[in-house]
Design an enzyme around this catalytic site. Structure first.
Site, PDB file in Angstrom:
ATOM      1  N   PHE A   1     -39.686   4.225   7.659  1.00 22.50           N
ATOM      2  CA  PHE A   1     -40.357   3.155   8.396  1.00 22.50           C
ATOM      3  C   PHE A   1     -41.474   3.771   9.203  1.00 22.50           C
ATOM      4  O   PHE A   1     -41.235   4.592  10.081  1.00 22.50           O
ATOM      5  CB  PHE A   1     -39.413   2.376   9.318  1.00 22.50           C
ATOM      6  CG  PHE A   1     -40.143   1.254  10.004  1.00 22.50           C
ATOM      7  CD1 PHE A   1     -40.318   0.028   9.370  1.00 22.50           C
ATOM      8  CD2 PHE A   1     -40.729   1.434  11.245  1.00 22.50           C
ATOM      9  CE1 PHE A   1     -41.057  -0.989   9.971  1.00 22.50           C
ATOM     10  CE2 PHE A   1     -41.473   0.423  11.856  1.00 22.50           C
ATOM     11  CZ  PHE A   1     -41.626  -0.796  11.210  1.00 22.50           C
TER      12      PHE A   1
ATOM     13  N   ASP B   1     -43.324  11.840  12.140  1.00 27.04           N
ATOM     14  CA  ASP B   1     -43.405  10.563  12.849  1.00 27.04           C
ATOM     15  C   ASP B   1     -42.275  10.543  13.880  1.00 27.04           C
ATOM     16  O   ASP B   1     -41.124  10.318  13.541  1.00 27.04           O
ATOM     17  CB  ASP B   1     -43.277   9.388  11.869  1.00 27.04           C
ATOM     18  CG  ASP B   1     -43.401   8.032  12.575  1.00 27.04           C
ATOM     19  OD1 ASP B   1     -43.293   7.999  13.825  1.00 27.04           O
ATOM     20  OD2 ASP B   1     -43.589   7.011  11.885  1.00 27.04           O
TER      21      ASP B   1
ATOM     22  N   LYS C   1     -44.242   4.260  21.241  1.00 26.60           N
ATOM     23  CA  LYS C   1     -43.104   3.668  21.951  1.00 26.60           C
ATOM     24  C   LYS C   1     -42.914   4.190  23.387  1.00 26.60           C
ATOM     25  O   LYS C   1     -43.609   3.740  24.286  1.00 26.60           O
ATOM     26  CB  LYS C   1     -41.857   3.813  21.087  1.00 26.60           C
ATOM     27  CG  LYS C   1     -42.011   2.999  19.795  1.00 26.60           C
ATOM     28  CD  LYS C   1     -40.726   2.638  19.112  1.00 26.60           C
ATOM     29  CE  LYS C   1     -40.982   1.567  18.070  1.00 26.60           C
ATOM     30  NZ  LYS C   1     -40.793   2.012  16.696  1.00 26.60           N
TER      31      LYS C   1
HETATM   32  C1  LIG Z   1     -41.726   1.592  15.596  1.00 27.46           C
HETATM   33  C2  LIG Z   1     -42.132   2.636  14.639  1.00 27.46           C
HETATM   34  C3  LIG Z   1     -43.420   2.642  14.075  1.00 27.46           C
HETATM   35  C4  LIG Z   1     -44.425   1.547  14.302  1.00 27.46           C
HETATM   36  O1  LIG Z   1     -44.758   1.375  15.636  1.00 27.46           O
HETATM   37  P1  LIG Z   1     -45.430  -0.020  16.099  1.00 27.46           P
HETATM   38  O2  LIG Z   1     -45.777   0.233  17.539  1.00 27.46           O
HETATM   39  O3  LIG Z   1     -44.386  -1.076  15.928  1.00 27.46           O
HETATM   40  O4  LIG Z   1     -46.614  -0.240  15.248  1.00 27.46           O
HETATM   41  C5  LIG Z   1     -43.746   3.695  13.239  1.00 27.46           C
HETATM   42  N1  LIG Z   1     -42.871   4.673  12.958  1.00 27.46           N
HETATM   43  C6  LIG Z   1     -41.625   4.683  13.478  1.00 27.46           C
HETATM   44  C7  LIG Z   1     -40.701   5.802  13.135  1.00 27.46           C
HETATM   45  C8  LIG Z   1     -41.204   3.659  14.325  1.00 27.46           C
HETATM   46  O5  LIG Z   1     -39.974   3.643  14.794  1.00 27.46           O
END
Ligand SMILES: *Cc1c(COP(=O)(O)O)cnc(C)c1O
Length: 401
Positions: free
Chosen positions: A141, A226, A255
Site C-alpha cells: 500500500f 516507504d 503521517k
Molecule cells: C498511508 C500510507 C500512504 C499514503 O499516505 P496518504 O497520506 O494517505 O496519501 C502511503 N504508504 C503507506 C505505507 C501508508 O501507510
C-alpha cells in the site's frame, strides 16, 4: 447539538461513499482518547493509521499551529519562508540523510520518490529513455494516485481506474529470490514497506530487507523504504528498517510527521538522488509551507523528548505478550513490532469487522484490515495503565464464543 444519526445521514447523502467508516461520529480528542457527539468516550486504537503517534491535539502542536497560522501560513515556494530551512536541517540530522523534499500527503511523497528514482535512473545510472522499472511487492500500500494504484496487487484499487501507469514489476513480499530475478538493467528502484501496514501488519521473513539492500547495492538499484506508517517510532525504532540494520537510499515519511495536526510528508535521501531535481521539475503549492514545517519540527521534537520510540518498544512488547495469554477461540495468531500489532483471526471467526464493532460498543476504536485482521495501533503516548484497561475489554471480546 448534532447527533450521530444526523451526521451519518448527511455524510451518506452529500459525501462520496469511498469509505466505510465505523458508525462513530467524533467531535474531540486528547491523547489516546476521543469523544463522540453524544459524549461517549473511546480509546483510539488506530491513531489515524499512525498519523497521531503523538496523541490527539497534543498541546505543543496546538500551540505551534496557532502561533504559526496567525503569523504566516503560506508563501508557496515562489518565495522562501523561515521554517522550511530548519525543518530540512532537523529532519536530515535526525534521519542521517543529506537532503529532503517536502510534500503534503503520503501519496505525493511516494510519487516524488518514484519521480526521483526514474530521473536518477536516466541521468545517473544511464537507463535508456522511458525504460525505467521499479520493483514493488504484492500486498503493498503506497497510496491512491493513478500511478500508485497501477502497481497495487489489490484488484479493487485498480478496477475501473485504467489505463494504468506502466513501469512497475510485482514480486511476492519478502522473497529475495524473486527480487534477484526481477532486477534487470532498467531497474532503478525497489520500493518496499519494511512492514506492510494496510496488508495487516505483515512482517517479512527475517533477513529479507538485509538481503534486498545487498541486492540493490550490487545492482545499482535504489532501495526506497516507504516508512509513512511504519516510521517515526511506531515499531519501537525511529524507522522500521533499523530492525534489519540496513540504510535505504530513499526514505518516504508522512503521517506522524505532523502528529495528525496537518498534512505533511517528505522524502529524504542523498544529494545524488534528490539532486536530480532542477527548478521547475517538481513541486507543490502547499509543500513546505510554514505551518506544515513549524508543526513537523515540533512533532519530531515531541517524539524524541517524550521518548515515544522507547515507549513504543517497551509497551509493544508488553501488549503483545499479554494478548498472547488470551485464550480465544477466534484468534489464529498475533504479529507485530512495537505498538503495532495485527490480531489475525481464524477463517471461521466470521471476519474482523464484528469484533471491531464489539470493541466500539465497549469503548475501543480499532479498524479491521483485509477482512480477518484487527489492527492495534494506539497513539504512542498510551500509558501502561491504559493498556491494562484496554486489555480487559479486548480479552472479554476475544474470549467470548
Ligand atoms: C498511508 C500510507 C500512504 C499514503 O499516505 P496518504 O497520506 O494517505 O496519501 C502511503 N504508504 C503507506 C505505507 C501508508 O501507510
Amino acid at each position: 447539538m448534532v447527533t450521530t444519526k444526523e451526521c451519518i445521514e448527511l455524510e451518506n447523502q452529500f459525501g462520496a461513499h469511498n469509505y466505510k467508516p465505523l458508525d462513530v461520529v467524533l467531535t474531540r480528542g486528547s491523547g489516546i482518547w476521543v469523544e463522540d457527539v453524544e459524549g461517549k468516550k473511546y480509546m483510539d486504537f488506530l491513531a489515524a493509521y499512525s498519523a497521531v503517534n503523538q496523541g490527539h491535539c497534543h498541546p505543543r502542536l496546538v500551540k505551534v499551529l496557532q502561533e504559526q497560522s496567525s503569523r504566516l501560513a503560506l508563501t508557496s515556494r515562489a518565495f522562501r519562508n523561515d521554517q522550511l530551512p530548519f525543518l530540512a536541517k532537523e529532519l536530515c540530522e535526525l534521519t542521517g540523510f543529506e537532503m529532503m523534499l517536502p510534500m503534503n500527503s503520503g501519496a505525493e511523497a511516494v510519487e516524488t520518490a518514484i519521480k526521483a528514482a526514474r530521473k536518477w535512473g536516466y541521468t545517473v545510472k544511464g537507463v535508456e529513455k522511458d525504460r525505467a522499472e521499479i520493483i514493488v511487492c504484492a500486498g503493498n500500500f503506497h497510496g491512491r494516485t493513478t500511478t500508485i494504484i497501477s502497481f497495487s496487487s489489490d484488484a479493487q484499487y485498480k478496477d475501473g481506474f485504467g489505463p494504468l501507469t506502466p513501469g512497475f514489476t510485482l514480486i511476492p513480499y519478502g522473497d529475495a529470490r524473486s527480487l534477484i530475478k526481477a532486477i534487470n538493467k532498467n531497474t532503478v528502484a525497489f520500493l518496499v514497506e519494511p512492514i506492510q501496514g494496510e496488508s495487516g501488519v505483515v512482517l517479512p521473513q527475517e533477513g529479507f530487507l538485509r538481503e534486498a539492500a545487498e541486492l540493490c547495492k550490487q545492482n545499482n538499484v535504489l532501495l526506497i523504504a516507504d516508512e509513512i506508517q511504519s516510521g517515526l517510532g511506531r515499531t519501537g525504532t525511529l524507522f522500521a528498517y533499523e530492525h534489519e540494520n540496513v540504510k535505504p537510499d530513499v526514505v518516504i515519511i508522512g503521517k506522524a510527521l505532523s502528529g495528525g495536526m496537518y498534512p505533511v510528508s517528505a522524502v529524504v535521501s542523498s544529494r545524488e538522488v534528490l539532486g536530480v531535481f532542477n527548478p521547475g521539475d517538481h513541486g507543490s503549492t502547499y509543500g513546505g509551507n510554514p505551518i506544515a514545517c513549524a508543526v513537523a519540527r515540533e512533532a519530531l521534537k515531541i517524539i524524541l523528548e517524550e521518548k515515544l520510540i522507547e515507549h513504543s518498544a517497551e509497551l509493544g512488547k508488553y501488549l503483545i505478550g499479554e494478548l498472547r495469554k488470551i485464550n480465544s477461540p477466534h484468534v489464529d495468531f498475533y504479529r507485530g513490532k512495537g505498538l503495532w500489532i495485527g490480531i489475525v483471526l481464524k477463517k471461521e471467526a466470521g471476519g474482523a469487522r464484528r469484533f471491531c464493532e464489539a470493541l466500539q460498543e465497549k469503548g475501543i476504536l480499532a479498524k479491521e484490515t483485509h477482512e480477518n485482521v484487527i489492527r492495534i495501533a494506539p497513539p504512542l503516548v498510551i500509558s501502561k495503565a491504559e493498556i491494562d484497561q484496554a486489555l480487559v475489554t479486548i480479552k472479554d471480546i476475544l474470549s467470548q464464543n
